[in-house]
Write a protein that holds these residues in place. Structure first.
Motif, mmCIF file in Angstrom:
data_model
loop_
_atom_site.group_PDB
_atom_site.id
_atom_site.type_symbol
_atom_site.label_atom_id
_atom_site.label_comp_id
_atom_site.label_asym_id
_atom_site.label_seq_id
_atom_site.Cartn_x
_atom_site.Cartn_y
_atom_site.Cartn_z
ATOM 1 N N ALA A 36 -5.721 -58.408 -0.878
ATOM 2 C CA ALA A 36 -4.717 -57.537 -1.506
ATOM 3 C C ALA A 36 -3.701 -58.442 -2.187
ATOM 4 C CB ALA A 36 -4.041 -56.656 -0.460
ATOM 5 N N ILE A 37 -3.632 -58.344 -3.521
ATOM 6 C CA ILE A 37 -2.773 -59.219 -4.313
ATOM 7 C C ILE A 37 -1.686 -58.385 -4.983
ATOM 8 C CG2 ILE A 37 -2.705 -60.783 -6.297
ATOM 9 C CD1 ILE A 37 -4.069 -61.914 -3.755
ATOM 10 N N GLU A 38 -0.447 -58.721 -4.729
ATOM 11 C CA GLU A 38 0.702 -58.018 -5.306
ATOM 12 C C GLU A 38 1.345 -58.888 -6.387
ATOM 13 O OE1 GLU A 38 1.557 -54.881 -4.591
ATOM 14 O OE2 GLU A 38 -0.066 -54.731 -3.135
ATOM 15 N N ASN A 39 0.529 -59.372 -7.312
ATOM 16 C CA ASN A 39 1.007 -60.261 -8.363
ATOM 17 C C ASN A 39 0.246 -59.933 -9.642
ATOM 18 O OD1 ASN A 39 0.564 -62.884 -9.995
ATOM 19 N ND2 ASN A 39 2.322 -63.400 -8.695
ATOM 20 N N THR A 40 0.969 -59.596 -10.708
ATOM 21 C CA THR A 40 0.351 -59.148 -11.958
ATOM 22 C C THR A 40 -0.533 -60.216 -12.574
ATOM 23 O OG1 THR A 40 2.179 -57.622 -12.345
ATOM 24 C CG2 THR A 40 0.846 -58.226 -14.259
ATOM 25 N N GLN A 41 -0.031 -61.435 -12.704
ATOM 26 C CA GLN A 41 -0.804 -62.499 -13.338
ATOM 27 C C GLN A 41 -2.071 -62.810 -12.539
ATOM 28 O OE1 GLN A 41 1.286 -66.199 -13.907
ATOM 29 N NE2 GLN A 41 -0.410 -67.152 -14.967
ATOM 30 N N THR A 42 -1.952 -62.946 -11.229
ATOM 31 C CA THR A 42 -3.105 -63.236 -10.393
ATOM 32 C C THR A 42 -4.110 -62.095 -10.445
ATOM 33 O OG1 THR A 42 -1.695 -64.567 -8.941
ATOM 34 C CG2 THR A 42 -3.839 -63.912 -8.074
ATOM 35 N N SER A 43 -3.632 -60.858 -10.465
ATOM 36 C CA SER A 43 -4.525 -59.698 -10.550
ATOM 37 C C SER A 43 -5.340 -59.724 -11.829
ATOM 38 C CB SER A 43 -3.726 -58.403 -10.471
ATOM 39 O OG SER A 43 -3.206 -58.219 -9.182
ATOM 40 N N SER A 44 -4.703 -60.036 -12.927
ATOM 41 C CA SER A 44 -5.403 -60.115 -14.208
ATOM 42 C C SER A 44 -6.470 -61.206 -14.181
ATOM 43 C CB SER A 44 -4.391 -60.369 -15.322
ATOM 44 O OG SER A 44 -5.039 -60.465 -16.561
ATOM 45 N N LEU A 45 -6.125 -62.352 -13.642
ATOM 46 C CA LEU A 45 -7.069 -63.462 -13.553
ATOM 47 C C LEU A 45 -8.229 -63.156 -12.611
ATOM 48 C CD1 LEU A 45 -4.554 -66.464 -13.352
ATOM 49 C CD2 LEU A 45 -5.992 -65.821 -15.310
ATOM 50 N N LEU A 46 -7.965 -62.412 -11.541
ATOM 51 C CA LEU A 46 -8.995 -62.123 -10.549
ATOM 52 C C LEU A 46 -10.134 -61.307 -11.151
ATOM 53 C CD1 LEU A 46 -9.962 -62.410 -7.645
ATOM 54 C CD2 LEU A 46 -8.605 -60.375 -7.078
ATOM 55 N N LEU A 47 -9.836 -60.276 -11.911
ATOM 56 C CA LEU A 47 -10.884 -59.476 -12.559
ATOM 57 C C LEU A 47 -11.728 -60.357 -13.481
ATOM 58 C CD1 LEU A 47 -12.371 -56.897 -13.336
ATOM 59 C CD2 LEU A 47 -10.521 -56.427 -14.968
ATOM 60 N N LYS A 48 -11.092 -61.194 -14.252
ATOM 61 C CA LYS A 48 -11.828 -62.081 -15.172
ATOM 62 C C LYS A 48 -12.726 -63.052 -14.405
ATOM 63 C CE LYS A 48 -8.269 -61.825 -18.710
ATOM 64 N NZ LYS A 48 -7.093 -62.458 -19.269
ATOM 65 N N GLU A 49 -12.226 -63.594 -13.309
ATOM 66 C CA GLU A 49 -12.995 -64.583 -12.545
ATOM 67 C C GLU A 49 -14.177 -63.938 -11.822
ATOM 68 O OE1 GLU A 49 -13.694 -68.610 -11.366
ATOM 69 O OE2 GLU A 49 -12.554 -67.669 -12.972
ATOM 70 N N ILE A 50 -13.973 -62.770 -11.232
ATOM 71 C CA ILE A 50 -15.098 -62.091 -10.567
ATOM 72 C C ILE A 50 -16.186 -61.785 -11.591
ATOM 73 C CG2 ILE A 50 -15.830 -60.031 -9.297
ATOM 74 C CD1 ILE A 50 -12.992 -59.910 -8.108
ATOM 75 N N THR A 51 -15.791 -61.336 -12.781
ATOM 76 C CA THR A 51 -16.752 -61.031 -13.843
ATOM 77 C C THR A 51 -17.451 -62.301 -14.310
ATOM 78 O OG1 THR A 51 -15.452 -59.115 -14.525
ATOM 79 C CG2 THR A 51 -17.004 -59.996 -16.134
ATOM 80 N N LYS A 52 -16.707 -63.385 -14.464
ATOM 81 C CA LYS A 52 -17.305 -64.656 -14.905
ATOM 82 C C LYS A 52 -18.360 -65.128 -13.911
ATOM 83 C CE LYS A 52 -15.508 -69.026 -14.641
ATOM 84 N NZ LYS A 52 -14.454 -70.020 -14.771
ATOM 85 N N LEU A 53 -18.082 -65.002 -12.615
ATOM 86 C CA LEU A 53 -18.992 -65.512 -11.594
ATOM 87 C C LEU A 53 -20.144 -64.554 -11.262
ATOM 88 C CD1 LEU A 53 -16.463 -67.140 -9.098
ATOM 89 C CD2 LEU A 53 -17.856 -68.265 -10.849
#
Length: 188
Positions: A90-107
């Motif tokens: 559970a991430i309560e950070n806008t920048q990290t949340s945005s990066l997380l979706l991109k990274e899960i998709t990349k991997l």
């Protein structure tokens, strides 16, 4: 498993779900919930998320004054089990949340979209949530939901990620449902 030094954060994307729960936590600062609300499973977690990462995304601890704190934890099939059947981030950070979706998709490739990103309303506000599903080759699934809101007039986003075994079932009496199916039903 991993040491606590910053260069050697625990990589959640590399986690094998049958690992021992004691190896997951890098410090003794944990809490226990008898039942994680969306999965029904026992949940052990920490708010010290800086010891973990997903791919190249490093997680950042919440400010202690925040109403909701980021947390990372593990799910167990039963309260007496010692092996991990799922991970919750559970991430309560806008920048990290945005990066997380991109990274899960990349991997893991493009997800199945359970709920698309909501449209902005008449006040140009983005409110609501989106949800995504990845069915992985190793009998696991990832469900990611992202919530869009406004905090003190600023657009914010938070993320809730579940990585769970496709074989684990809910522990509610008289229910024969897989946890991943319950999560899909919850967020769709």
């Amino acid at each position: 498993m991993y040491s606590c030094n910053p260069q050697n954060k625990m990589a959640i994307d590399k986690l094998v779900l049958n690992e021992n729960v004691e190896d997951f936590f890098q410090n003794g600062n944990t809490a226990v919930e008898a039942r994680e609300i969306n999965t029904t499973l026992p949940f052990i977690y920490t708010n010290d998320v800086e010891s973990y990462k997903y791919g190249t995304v490093n997680f950042v601890n919440s400010d202690g004054d925040d109403m909701i704190l980021s947390r990372i934890g593990v799910l167990l099939a039963r309260p007496t089990d010692a092996t991990i059947v799922g991970v919750v981030v559970a991430i309560e950070n806008t920048q990290t949340s945005s990066l997380l979706l991109k990274e899960i998709t990349k991997l893991n490739g493009l997800p199945e979209i359970l709920v698309p990103i909501p449209q902005e309303n008449n006040d140009n506000q983005l409110l609501g949530h989106s949800a995504y599903l990845w069915r992985l080759k190793d009998n696991r699934s990832i469900i990611l939901t992202q919530s869009y809101e406004y905090t003190e007039g600023k657009r914010t986003m938070s993320s809730l990620m579940y990585m769970v075994s496709n074989k684990v079932k809910v522990i509610d009496p008289n229910q024969d449902e897989f946890v991943v199916d319950r999560l899909i039903r919850t967020y769709k």
